[in-house]
Design a protein around this motif. Structure first.
Motif, PDB file in Angstrom:
ATOM      1  N   GLN A   1      23.141  22.843  18.955  1.00 18.94           N
ATOM      2  CA  GLN A   1      21.519  23.366  17.585  1.00 18.94           C
ATOM      3  C   GLN A   1      19.937  23.659  18.482  1.00 18.94           C
TER       4      GLN A   1
ATOM      5  N   LEU B   1      18.742  26.122  13.846  1.00 18.43           N
ATOM      6  CA  LEU B   1      20.477  26.599  14.168  1.00 18.43           C
ATOM      7  C   LEU B   1      21.015  27.089  15.129  1.00 18.43           C
TER       8      LEU B   1
ATOM      9  N   THR C   1      32.344  24.178  12.332  1.00 21.66           N
ATOM     10  CA  THR C   1      30.823  24.144  12.661  1.00 21.66           C
ATOM     11  C   THR C   1      30.281  22.582  12.654  1.00 21.66           C
TER      12      THR C   1
ATOM     13  N   GLN D   1      33.676  28.006   6.120  1.00 16.33           N
ATOM     14  CA  GLN D   1      32.399  28.978   6.038  1.00 16.33           C
ATOM     15  C   GLN D   1      32.758  29.939   6.735  1.00 16.33           C
TER      16      GLN D   1
ATOM     17  N   SER E   1      27.846  24.737   3.875  1.00 18.22           N
ATOM     18  CA  SER E   1      27.177  23.046   4.680  1.00 18.22           C
ATOM     19  C   SER E   1      27.351  21.773   4.221  1.00 18.22           C
TER      20      SER E   1
ATOM     21  N   VAL F   1      25.181  31.504  15.250  1.00 19.20           N
ATOM     22  CA  VAL F   1      24.134  31.900  14.030  1.00 19.20           C
ATOM     23  C   VAL F   1      22.758  32.233  14.027  1.00 19.20           C
TER      24      VAL F   1
ATOM     25  N   SER G   1      28.889  31.452   9.322  1.00 20.87           N
ATOM     26  CA  SER G   1      27.944  31.093  10.117  1.00 20.87           C
ATOM     27  C   SER G   1      28.788  31.890  11.562  1.00 20.87           C
TER      28      SER G   1
ATOM     29  N   ASP H   1      22.021  27.426   2.609  1.00 26.19           N
ATOM     30  CA  ASP H   1      23.062  28.040   3.874  1.00 26.19           C
ATOM     31  C   ASP H   1      22.612  28.451   4.648  1.00 26.19           C
ATOM     32  N   ASN H   2      23.884  28.990   5.830  1.00 21.96           N
ATOM     33  CA  ASN H   2      22.440  29.376   6.747  1.00 21.96           C
ATOM     34  C   ASN H   2      21.873  31.228   5.895  1.00 21.96           C
TER      35      ASN H   2
END
Length: 266
Positions: free
Chosen positions: A127, A193, A105, A46, A87, A197, A49, A175-176
């Protein structure tokens, strides 16, 4: 005594089924051989991240996960081809054979273990729920009636669903980056999160005045491998064991996370 009659047609069918099964089993163990033959290891990563995976000033992927991918490739004596994923597309990348490994991750849980295999852990991770300092949250019950943003399919998505009150308005993003953008724009009050991140988000967006609120789960990162690829799994586990013994895992973690990898689970 029960007698079972066999005829020629049944024997042929049985042999055909056995051949198919044998072929499937053989195919399921070809990944390592293919990597060594082509001299290319395809790794899904990714780039949203940080500090695990993100784009550097030269527009190339960098981070702990990228370093780990190249470390494994070097130990195997092959080139590394990075396959960028989000993700939700990490596991499909393995299932469709677009990638040999997923180093992105990826947390391990029973649901994922039904469809892919995992190596030993290679880095620490956890998390949590993060939000503005001016909104008090002491327990998950305090999220009742609140909006929480989360990346669809991520570990945070699954863990939040286990503890958030029914009245919590969970908004899912692809996505993030999209999750963080929604938080920055005020579309959601909180975000779930990965700690790294969120840390990157808080550093780049001090105007949000956000902080850690609630722990969802301690979840070290594992490397994903297609189901049944035991030879490749054994090879990668051997490389990780060597890296753990030599201190390379701690070195990578210190470089990107500011802390050693510590005692990671198998």
């Amino acid at each position: 005594m029960t007698l079972v009659r066999f005829n020629t047609r049944n024997v042929i069918r049985a042999l055909a089924c056995a051949t198919v099964l044998a072929g499937t089993a053989a195919q399921a163990q070809t990944a390592l051989d293919d990597i060594l033959k082509t001299k290319v290891l395809k790794v899904a990563v990714q780039t949203d991240s940080a500090p695990y995976g993100f784009v550097g000033t030269d527009l190339k992927p960098i981070g702990l996960d990228i370093d780990m991918a190249h470390y494994i490739g070097k130990k195997m004596g092959v080139a590394v081809e990075l396959v960028q994923v989000v993700s939700a597309s990490r596991i499909p990348a393995l299932q469709t054979r677009k990638a040999d490994l997923v180093i992105a991750t990826l947390g391990k849980n029973p649901e994922r273990e039904k469809v892919i295999d995992f190596t030993a852990a290679y880095s620490p991770f956890f998390q949590a729920v993060f939000g503005p300092k001016n909104i008090s949250v002491k327990s998950f019950a305090d999220l009742a009636g609140k909006t929480v943003g989360v990346t669809r399919g991520a570990m945070e998505d699954q863990e939040l669903g286990k503890v958030a009150p029914a009245s919590t308005d969970t908004k899912r993003f692809e996505d993030n980056n999209a999750t963080i953008a929604a938080f920055a724009a005020g579309q959601v009050q909180f975000v779930a999160l990965g700690a790294s991140v969120a840390g990157n988000m808080m550093t780049k967006n001090p105007q949000l005045s956000s902080e850690y609120k609630l722990l969802l789960k301690e979840s070290p990162n594992f490397i994903g491998i297609a189901k049944g690829e035991d030879k490749l799994k054994t090879k990668v586990n051997g490389i990780l064991a060597e890296a753990k013994k030599s201190g390379e895992l701690d070195t990578m973690a210190k470089k990107w996370l500011g802390r050693p990898a510590g005692d990671l689970p198998l």
